[in-house]
Scaffold this motif. Structure first.
Motif, PDB file in Angstrom:
ATOM      1  N   ARG A 263     -39.427 -16.769  -5.686  1.00  0.00           N
ATOM      2  CA  ARG A 263     -39.962 -18.021  -6.453  1.00  0.00           C
ATOM      3  C   ARG A 263     -38.800 -18.505  -7.420  1.00  0.00           C
ATOM      4  NH1 ARG A 263     -44.168 -20.371  -7.873  1.00  0.00           N
ATOM      5  NH2 ARG A 263     -42.611 -22.107  -7.652  1.00  0.00           N
ATOM      6  N   CYS A 264     -37.658 -18.850  -6.804  1.00  0.00           N
ATOM      7  CA  CYS A 264     -36.486 -19.361  -7.646  1.00  0.00           C
ATOM      8  C   CYS A 264     -37.008 -20.845  -8.178  1.00  0.00           C
ATOM      9  CB  CYS A 264     -35.233 -19.822  -6.689  1.00  0.00           C
ATOM     10  SG  CYS A 264     -33.901 -20.224  -7.548  1.00  0.00           S
ATOM     11  N   GLY A 265     -37.692 -21.543  -7.536  1.00  0.00           N
ATOM     12  CA  GLY A 265     -38.323 -22.829  -7.900  1.00  0.00           C
ATOM     13  C   GLY A 265     -39.037 -22.560  -9.246  1.00  0.00           C
ATOM     14  N   SER A 266     -39.712 -21.414  -9.535  1.00  0.00           N
ATOM     15  CA  SER A 266     -40.484 -21.281 -10.901  1.00  0.00           C
ATOM     16  C   SER A 266     -39.536 -21.423 -11.915  1.00  0.00           C
ATOM     17  CB  SER A 266     -41.331 -19.786 -10.916  1.00  0.00           C
ATOM     18  OG  SER A 266     -40.350 -18.850 -10.839  1.00  0.00           O
ATOM     19  N   TYR A 267     -38.395 -21.063 -12.240  1.00  0.00           N
ATOM     20  CA  TYR A 267     -37.627 -21.452 -13.348  1.00  0.00           C
ATOM     21  C   TYR A 267     -37.234 -22.725 -13.429  1.00  0.00           C
ATOM     22  CZ  TYR A 267     -36.722 -16.596 -12.826  1.00  0.00           C
ATOM     23  OH  TYR A 267     -37.021 -14.982 -12.692  1.00  0.00           O
ATOM     24  N   LEU A 268     -37.062 -23.635 -12.319  1.00  0.00           N
ATOM     25  CA  LEU A 268     -36.961 -25.155 -12.472  1.00  0.00           C
ATOM     26  C   LEU A 268     -38.203 -25.565 -12.977  1.00  0.00           C
ATOM     27  CD1 LEU A 268     -35.887 -27.963 -12.106  1.00  0.00           C
ATOM     28  CD2 LEU A 268     -36.330 -27.527  -9.505  1.00  0.00           C
ATOM     29  N   GLU A 269     -39.489 -25.259 -12.423  1.00  0.00           N
ATOM     30  CA  GLU A 269     -40.874 -25.635 -13.125  1.00  0.00           C
ATOM     31  C   GLU A 269     -40.984 -25.288 -14.586  1.00  0.00           C
ATOM     32  OE1 GLU A 269     -45.282 -25.562 -11.060  1.00  0.00           O
ATOM     33  OE2 GLU A 269     -43.988 -23.641 -11.102  1.00  0.00           O
ATOM     34  N   THR A 270     -40.600 -24.315 -14.919  1.00  0.00           N
ATOM     35  CA  THR A 270     -40.795 -23.732 -16.348  1.00  0.00           C
ATOM     36  C   THR A 270     -39.822 -24.572 -17.107  1.00  0.00           C
ATOM     37  OG1 THR A 270     -41.221 -21.734 -15.982  1.00  0.00           O
ATOM     38  CG2 THR A 270     -40.536 -22.114 -17.995  1.00  0.00           C
ATOM     39  N   MET A 271     -38.423 -24.892 -16.734  1.00  0.00           N
ATOM     40  CA  MET A 271     -37.560 -25.817 -17.567  1.00  0.00           C
ATOM     41  C   MET A 271     -38.138 -27.172 -17.569  1.00  0.00           C
ATOM     42  SD  MET A 271     -35.085 -28.351 -17.327  1.00  0.00           S
ATOM     43  CE  MET A 271     -34.348 -28.265 -15.546  1.00  0.00           C
ATOM     44  N   ARG A 272     -38.788 -27.758 -16.854  1.00  0.00           N
ATOM     45  CA  ARG A 272     -39.125 -29.046 -16.818  1.00  0.00           C
ATOM     46  C   ARG A 272     -40.219 -29.212 -17.642  1.00  0.00           C
ATOM     47  NH1 ARG A 272     -37.965 -31.148 -10.368  1.00  0.00           N
ATOM     48  NH2 ARG A 272     -35.785 -31.821 -10.796  1.00  0.00           N
ATOM     49  N   SER A 273     -41.320 -27.992 -17.494  1.00  0.00           N
ATOM     50  CA  SER A 273     -42.506 -28.132 -18.208  1.00  0.00           C
ATOM     51  C   SER A 273     -42.124 -28.097 -19.730  1.00  0.00           C
ATOM     52  CB  SER A 273     -43.205 -26.875 -17.847  1.00  0.00           C
ATOM     53  OG  SER A 273     -44.359 -27.006 -18.737  1.00  0.00           O
ATOM     54  N   ASN A 274     -41.221 -27.367 -19.986  1.00  0.00           N
ATOM     55  CA  ASN A 274     -40.751 -26.952 -21.455  1.00  0.00           C
ATOM     56  C   ASN A 274     -39.836 -28.208 -21.840  1.00  0.00           C
ATOM     57  OD1 ASN A 274     -41.990 -24.959 -21.526  1.00  0.00           O
ATOM     58  ND2 ASN A 274     -40.264 -23.470 -21.066  1.00  0.00           N
ATOM     59  N   ALA A 275     -38.974 -28.826 -21.188  1.00  0.00           N
ATOM     60  CA  ALA A 275     -37.988 -30.023 -21.434  1.00  0.00           C
ATOM     61  C   ALA A 275     -37.374 -29.580 -22.525  1.00  0.00           C
ATOM     62  CB  ALA A 275     -38.909 -31.607 -21.586  1.00  0.00           C
ATOM     63  N   PRO A 276     -36.416 -28.513 -22.537  1.00  0.00           N
ATOM     64  CA  PRO A 276     -35.841 -28.158 -23.784  1.00  0.00           C
ATOM     65  C   PRO A 276     -34.850 -29.320 -24.255  1.00  0.00           C
ATOM     66  CG  PRO A 276     -34.941 -26.988 -21.723  1.00  0.00           C
ATOM     67  CD  PRO A 276     -36.143 -27.677 -21.269  1.00  0.00           C
ATOM     68  N   LEU A 277     -34.812 -29.150 -25.511  1.00  0.00           N
ATOM     69  CA  LEU A 277     -33.655 -29.659 -26.164  1.00  0.00           C
ATOM     70  C   LEU A 277     -32.646 -28.949 -26.057  1.00  0.00           C
ATOM     71  CD1 LEU A 277     -32.678 -32.249 -28.042  1.00  0.00           C
ATOM     72  CD2 LEU A 277     -33.723 -30.637 -30.056  1.00  0.00           C
ATOM     73  N   VAL A 278     -31.380 -29.481 -25.560  1.00  0.00           N
ATOM     74  CA  VAL A 278     -30.132 -28.884 -25.547  1.00  0.00           C
ATOM     75  C   VAL A 278     -28.915 -29.200 -26.175  1.00  0.00           C
ATOM     76  CG1 VAL A 278     -28.479 -27.710 -23.765  1.00  0.00           C
ATOM     77  CG2 VAL A 278     -30.949 -27.963 -23.000  1.00  0.00           C
ATOM     78  N   GLN A 279     -28.539 -28.539 -27.083  1.00  0.00           N
ATOM     79  CA  GLN A 279     -27.459 -29.007 -28.129  1.00  0.00           C
ATOM     80  C   GLN A 279     -26.187 -28.698 -27.306  1.00  0.00           C
ATOM     81  OE1 GLN A 279     -26.985 -27.311 -31.816  1.00  0.00           O
ATOM     82  NE2 GLN A 279     -25.168 -28.239 -32.247  1.00  0.00           N
ATOM     83  N   CYS A 280     -25.448 -29.952 -26.820  1.00  0.00           N
ATOM     84  CA  CYS A 280     -24.227 -29.739 -26.055  1.00  0.00           C
ATOM     85  C   CYS A 280     -22.866 -30.102 -26.790  1.00  0.00           C
ATOM     86  CB  CYS A 280     -24.457 -30.737 -24.793  1.00  0.00           C
ATOM     87  SG  CYS A 280     -25.791 -30.445 -23.794  1.00  0.00           S
TER      88      CYS A 280
END
Length: 262
Positions: A3-20
Motif C-alpha cells: 500500500r505505497c499509495g496510502s502514504y500519498l493518500e494521507t499526505m494529500r488528506s493532511n495537505a501539510p504546510l512544508v517550510q522550504c
C-alpha cells in the motif's frame, strides 16, 4: 512495500504546510511541485522568522544550494525550531563536498539531527566523510557506490538517508528499499532534485520516515515516467510533470511503484 499509495493518500488528506529553505534557482519550481502534489509550501528562510515559522509548519526542508552566512543562520534557526516543536526536517546537502564553506555548513546542519537526508551519491559520500567525485551539484558517483556510506551515515546520524539516482536507495541503517521509478528526462530540468526534497518533507509529515520517504521517491519517479510519455523534450516534460503529480492517484501509485526491500 504494501500500500505505497496510502502514504500519498494521507499526505494529500493532511495537505501539510512544508517550510522550504531552498536555493534561488529552485524556489518557484519547488513551490509549484508541492502544490501539484497536494501539499502547501512556504518559502521562509530568513533567520528573523525561520525558527518561529518552523513551529507552525508540519515539516521543514533545508537545501544548501546557494548558501551565504545569513542564509545559514536561517537554516540553523529553522532546524532548531523544528526540533523544538517535534517536527521532522529534511536536509538536502547540495554540493556539500565542493568547498570548505559547504563542508562546514553540512557538518553544522548534520549536528542538528535531520530526520531525513536526501542527496545524490556524491553528496551522501561527502557528507559521510568518504571520497567523492562530485562535479558541483552533479554526481560523478553511482548510487551503488554510496550505499555503504548511506548505511553508516544513517547509523551515525539517526536519520533516514536517501541516495537518489537511476535506482534510488533509502535506508534507516537497518532496513532499506530500492526504487526503480524515474525517467532520463528528469535530470534535464533544473530544480527537480530540490523539489523531490520538498515532496519527501510533505510525505514524512506525521508518517513513518523510512516508508514515507520510499513512497515519496516512487511517487516522484512515477510522475516522471507518466510525464515523459507525451513530452518532446525538457520544456514540455516540465509542464507535463506538474500535471502528472496532480493527476496520479494512490491507486496509480500502488500499481506503478517499483519498490523492493534492500
Amino acid at each position: 512495500m504494501d500500500r505505497c499509495g496510502s502514504y500519498l493518500e494521507t499526505m494529500r488528506s493532511n495537505a501539510p504546510l512544508v517550510q522550504c529553505i531552498t536555493n534561488f534557482v529552485a524556489m518557484n519550481t519547488v513551490a509549484n511541485v508541492l502544490l501539484a502534489a497536494g501539499a502547501s509550501p512556504a518559502m521562509v528562510h530568513d533567520a528573523e522568522e525561520s525558527g518561529e515559522f518552523a513551529g507552525i509548519a508540519q515539516a521543514v526542508t533545508i537545501n544548501m544550494g546557494t548558501p551565504s552566512p545569513r542564509w545559514l543562520e536561517g537554516m540553523e534557526a529553522a532546524a532548531q525550531g523544528a526540533m523544538a516543536a517535534g517536527r521532522p526536517w529534511v536536509l538536502d546537502p547540495v554540493a556539500v563536498g565542493a568547498t570548505a564553506f559547504r563542508r562546514d555548513i553540512g557538518a553544522r546542519l548534520l549536528a542538528l539531527k535531520p530526520g531525513v537526508i536526501r542527496g545524490n551519491a556524491s553528496e551522501i559520500l561527502a557528507l559521510a566523510g568518504a571520497a567523492a567525485r562530485g562535479k558541483g551539484a552533479d554526481s560523478a558517483d553511482s548510487v551503488s557506490e554510496a550505499e555503504e556510506a548511506a548505511l553508516r551515515l544513517a547509523q551515525s546520524s539517526g536519520a533516514v538517508v536517501a541516495v537518489t539516482g537511476p535506482m534510488d536507495f533509502v535506508t534507516d541503517g537497518k532496513r532499506g528499499f530500492r526504487c526503480a521509478n524515474g525517467h532520463a528526462l528528469m535530470p534535464k530540468v533544473t530544480a527537480l532534485g530540490c523539489s523531490l526534497t520538498g515532496v519527501v518533507g510533505a510525505f514524512v509529515a506525521g508518517q513513518p520516515p523510512l516508508e514515507a520517504t520510499a513512497a515519496a521517491l516512487a511517487f516522484f519517479g512515477l510522475a516522471g515516467e507518466e510525464a515523459a510519455r507525451g513530452a518532446e523534450g525538457p520544456g514540455s516534460f516540465q509542464v507535463a510533470f506538474l500535471d502528472a503529480l496532480h493527476r496520479l492517484s494512490p491507486e496509480d501509485l500502488d500499481r506503478g511503484a517499483r519498490l523492493e526491500a534492500a
